[in-house]
Design a protein around this motif. Structure first.
Motif, PDB file in Angstrom:
ATOM      1  N   LEU A 149       0.822  -1.210   0.000  1.00 17.70           N
ATOM      2  CA  LEU A 149       0.000   0.000   0.000  1.00 17.70           C
ATOM      3  C   LEU A 149       0.862   1.268   0.000  1.00 17.70           C
ATOM      4  CD1 LEU A 149      -2.688  -1.347   2.432  1.00 17.70           C
ATOM      5  CD2 LEU A 149      -3.047  -0.791   0.012  1.00 17.70           C
ATOM      6  N   LEU A 153       0.838   5.019  -2.545  1.00 18.38           N
ATOM      7  CA  LEU A 153       0.264   6.231  -1.950  1.00 18.38           C
ATOM      8  C   LEU A 153       0.273   7.441  -2.877  1.00 18.38           C
ATOM      9  CD1 LEU A 153       1.499   6.043   1.750  1.00 18.38           C
ATOM     10  CD2 LEU A 153      -0.857   5.887   0.924  1.00 18.38           C
ATOM     11  N   TYR A 160      -7.467   1.026   0.022  1.00 17.18           N
ATOM     12  CA  TYR A 160      -8.089   0.568   1.258  1.00 17.18           C
ATOM     13  C   TYR A 160      -7.205  -0.512   1.845  1.00 17.18           C
ATOM     14  CZ  TYR A 160     -12.505   2.959   0.417  1.00 17.18           C
ATOM     15  OH  TYR A 160     -13.467   3.909   0.235  1.00 17.18           O
ATOM     16  N   ILE A 173      -4.853   5.551   5.348  1.00 21.03           N
ATOM     17  CA  ILE A 173      -5.557   4.747   4.348  1.00 21.03           C
ATOM     18  C   ILE A 173      -6.852   4.247   4.988  1.00 21.03           C
ATOM     19  CG2 ILE A 173      -5.438   2.701   2.868  1.00 21.03           C
ATOM     20  CD1 ILE A 173      -2.366   2.965   2.983  1.00 21.03           C
TER      21      ILE A 173
END
Length: 188
Positions: A149, A153, A160, A173
Motif C-alpha cells: 500500500l 500512496l 483501502y 488509508i
C-alpha cells in the motif's frame, strides 16, 4: 469502475487458517488470542520457530493452507458479487507463486468469487504488484500489506487496507474491518 483485490488476508482469512493448521501439525494448542496479537505477517514466532524454520513450515504446508477449508472473510464474496452485478470490473492481484496461480484462480471460483481468467494476476513479489496495478489503471485497490500500500500512496488509485494486527499503524488509508462497510463507503 475498476476494482483490484489482493487475496490472502484481504479476501480470505489465510493466516488464521494456517495458524490452525500449524497447531494441528505441531500438536499444540496455542490460543487464537495469541494469533490476534501477532504484529507481523508471519505466524511462526507464536510456535517458537525461527524465521528459517517458519519459512520451511509455511512452504511445506502450502497445499493445505491454499486449497483446504480456508474461509473467505464474512461478506467478501457477496461484496465482490455485488460489484460485478453493478457492472464493475474485478481484478485479483496476488503474490502467490506461479505454480499455484491457476489452481488458486479455480479455488476462488469454487468459493463463489467472480473471477474472469484475464483479470487474475499472480506470480509476482509484493513489491512488484505496483506495476500491475498501475498498468490496469485501477480506481480502487485493497490489500493487507503495508509495504504494498505504501508504494501506491502517490498514485491516483483509491486505496483501502484490510484490517490486520500488523497494519494498524497505517493511519492515512481507509480501513476495512467488515466487507459490508466497504460497499457502503464506496457508494456514499
Amino acid at each position: 469502475m475498476k476494482f483490484g483485490f489482493d487475496i490472502d488476508d484481504t479476501l480470505i482469512n489465510l493466516r488464521e487458517h494456517a495458524f490452525h493448521i500449524y497447531n494441528e501439525k505441531l500438536k499444540k494448542a496455542i490460543d487464537i488470542e495469541v494469533f490476534s496479537n501477532i504484529k507481523r505477517v508471519e505466524i511462526h514466532e507464536a510456535f517458537g520457530m525461527s524465521d528459517e524454520q517458519g519459512n520451511e513450515m509455511w512452504n511445506s504446508s502450502l497445499e493445505e493452507i491454499y486449497y483446504t477449508s480456508c474461509p473467505p472473510f464474512p461478506g467478501a464474496v457477496e461484496t465482490l458479487q455485488a460489484l460485478e452485478k453493478e457492472g464493475h470490473e474485478i481484478y485479483y492481484i496476488t503474490a502467490r507463486p506461479k505454480e499455484h496461480g491457476e489452481r488458486s484462480k479455480e479455488w476462488l471460483k469454487e468459493q463463489g468469487f467472480p473471477v474472469q481468467d484475464n483479470h487474475f494476476f499472480y506470480g509476482m513479489k509484493d513489491e512488484e504488484k505496483i506495476y500491475t496495478i498501475q498498468k490496469l489503471k485501477l480506481d480502487y485497490y485493497v490489500d493487507d500489506k503495508p509495504a504494498v500500500l505504501q508504494t501506491l500512496l502517490a498514485g491516483s488509485t483509491k486505496l483501502y487496507v484490510k484490517d490486520q494486527a500488523y497494519n494498524r499503524h497505517l493511519q492515512n488509508i481507509p480501513r476495512i474491518e467488515g466487507w459490508s462497510d466497504f460497499l457502503k463507503d464506496i457508494t456514499e
